[in-house]
Design a protein around this motif. Structure first.
Motif, mmCIF file in Angstrom:
data_model
loop_
_atom_site.group_PDB
_atom_site.id
_atom_site.type_symbol
_atom_site.label_atom_id
_atom_site.label_comp_id
_atom_site.label_asym_id
_atom_site.label_seq_id
_atom_site.Cartn_x
_atom_site.Cartn_y
_atom_site.Cartn_z
ATOM 1 N N GLY A 89 0.812 -1.206 0.000
ATOM 2 C CA GLY A 89 0.000 0.000 0.000
ATOM 3 C C GLY A 89 0.845 1.256 0.000
ATOM 4 O O GLY A 89 2.065 1.230 0.157
ATOM 5 N N ARG A 90 0.168 2.381 -0.158
ATOM 6 C CA ARG A 90 0.881 3.647 -0.281
ATOM 7 C C ARG A 90 1.543 4.059 1.019
ATOM 8 O O ARG A 90 2.611 4.677 1.011
ATOM 9 C CB ARG A 90 -0.053 4.736 -0.777
ATOM 10 N N GLU A 91 0.928 3.758 2.179
ATOM 11 C CA GLU A 91 1.563 4.081 3.465
ATOM 12 C C GLU A 91 2.867 3.315 3.623
ATOM 13 O O GLU A 91 3.862 3.851 4.114
ATOM 14 C CB GLU A 91 0.621 3.773 4.627
ATOM 15 N N ALA A 92 2.845 2.041 3.203
ATOM 16 C CA ALA A 92 4.067 1.240 3.288
ATOM 17 C C ALA A 92 5.148 1.774 2.355
ATOM 18 O O ALA A 92 6.340 1.713 2.666
ATOM 19 C CB ALA A 92 3.756 -0.218 2.956
ATOM 20 N N ALA A 93 4.751 2.302 1.204
ATOM 21 C CA ALA A 93 5.732 2.819 0.245
ATOM 22 C C ALA A 93 6.398 4.087 0.740
ATOM 23 O O ALA A 93 7.530 4.392 0.349
ATOM 24 C CB ALA A 93 5.052 3.081 -1.105
ATOM 25 N N ILE A 94 5.713 4.848 1.600
ATOM 26 C CA ILE A 94 6.287 6.095 2.107
ATOM 27 C C ILE A 94 7.565 5.837 2.896
ATOM 28 O O ILE A 94 8.503 6.638 2.851
ATOM 29 C CB ILE A 94 5.249 6.842 2.967
ATOM 30 N N VAL A 95 7.623 4.707 3.604
ATOM 31 C CA VAL A 95 8.797 4.415 4.448
ATOM 32 C C VAL A 95 10.076 4.314 3.614
ATOM 33 O O VAL A 95 11.040 5.050 3.864
ATOM 34 C CB VAL A 95 8.565 3.145 5.281
ATOM 35 N N PRO A 96 10.161 3.423 2.621
ATOM 36 C CA PRO A 96 11.396 3.386 1.821
ATOM 37 C C PRO A 96 11.620 4.654 0.999
ATOM 38 O O PRO A 96 12.772 5.045 0.775
ATOM 39 C CB PRO A 96 11.199 2.166 0.907
ATOM 40 N N LEU A 97 10.544 5.302 0.551
ATOM 41 C CA LEU A 97 10.712 6.560 -0.177
ATOM 42 C C LEU A 97 11.395 7.604 0.702
ATOM 43 O O LEU A 97 12.335 8.285 0.272
ATOM 44 C CB LEU A 97 9.351 7.078 -0.648
ATOM 45 N N ALA A 98 10.927 7.731 1.952
ATOM 46 C CA ALA A 98 11.504 8.718 2.861
ATOM 47 C C ALA A 98 12.925 8.340 3.263
ATOM 48 O O ALA A 98 13.816 9.193 3.288
ATOM 49 C CB ALA A 98 10.626 8.845 4.109
ATOM 50 N N VAL A 99 13.137 7.063 3.563
ATOM 51 C CA VAL A 99 14.476 6.613 3.966
ATOM 52 C C VAL A 99 15.474 6.820 2.829
ATOM 53 O O VAL A 99 16.627 7.203 3.058
ATOM 54 C CB VAL A 99 14.437 5.133 4.393
ATOM 55 N N GLY A 100 15.051 6.591 1.598
ATOM 56 C CA GLY A 100 15.942 6.812 0.468
ATOM 57 C C GLY A 100 16.188 8.282 0.176
ATOM 58 O O GLY A 100 17.257 8.657 -0.313
#
Length: 241
Positions: A89-100
């Motif tokens: 889901g999109r909430e889960a995608a935010i984590v690697p997007l932000a960390v990267g």
């Protein structure tokens, strides 16, 4: 595929892309700004010189930046599940997007802050300004045009990363282009998505450039009047401490 059918698919995915990019940009700025400033402060000759800490932080940033985003998503799945309770889901995608994005933005911040005139820092130090005063009154305000340009670059990069986030079921325009434009041979939809992304990126770049130029023309990093105001503000700040 008719335009109404395309729009029914495009509208929710546009919002998904904006949602993912917006939140990950906010987190990247909150995490990357202090990290980038810390890299400058702990470097040789910095206000908080600590070579060991600088090298450790720099290596962590370099490793995170060098990791391909698709691999980063897989590597962070356990952490993502711990933070969001899911890996889809999109909430889960935010984590690697932000960390990267955090180390990416941190390096841009480091470059921007290093461009600040060292004479200003020395002047505020001579007036009794501490490290926090120098960061708040000199380093960040003087580098603000470059920081805005750095944030703009980060947003554009995150839009590209969000296309790969579709592999974890996050949706977004990139995922729509792959599922329909590539896998189902809906070339018209794919080119519409390409055009939308081109327009969005152009608008973001224009807004970022305009904001950076406006700040610079109002007395960014070069004029004597802004520098004088900074020194007066810093002096007043040190007197109230």
């Amino acid at each position: 595929m008719t335009w109404s059918e395309m729009w029914a698919l495009l509208e929710p995915e546009c919002w998904n892309t904006l949602y993912m990019v917006g939140w990950s940009t906010l987190i990247a700025i909150v995490g990357g700004l202090p990290l980038g400033v810390l890299l400058v402060l702990t470097d040789r000759g910095g206000l908080l010189q600590n070579v060991l800490a600088n090298k450790v932080i720099g290596q962590v940033v370099n490793i995170a930046r060098s990791m391909p985003f698709i691999i980063l998503m897989v590597a962070l799945m356990t952490f993502t599940r711990w933070v969001t309770g899911t890996t889809i889901g999109r909430e889960a995608a935010i984590v690697p997007l932000a960390v990267g994005a955090i180390p990416f933005f941190a390096r841009l911040v480091e470059t921007a802050v290093r461009e600040v005139d060292g004479g200003l820092v020395e002047a505020v130090q001579s007036m009794g300004g501490n490290t926090w005063t120098i960061v708040r009154k000199v380093l960040v305000p003087e580098s603000l045009p470059s920081l805005i340009a750095s944030a703009t670059t980060t947003i554009v990069a995150l839009i590209g990363y969000s296309a790969m986030a579709g592999t974890v079921g996050a949706g977004g325009l990139g995922d729509l282009a792959i599922r329909y434009g590539y896998q189902r041979f809906e070339s018209e939809l794919m080119w519409v998505i390409v055009a939308i992304l081109a327009v969005v990126i152009s608008l973001i770049q224009f807004a970022g450039d305009y904001a950076a130029r406006s700040l610079h023309s109002r007395g960014g990093r070069g004029g004597p009047a802004p520098k004088l105001r900074l020194l007066k503000a810093a002096t007043a700040d040190t007197k109230t401490v």
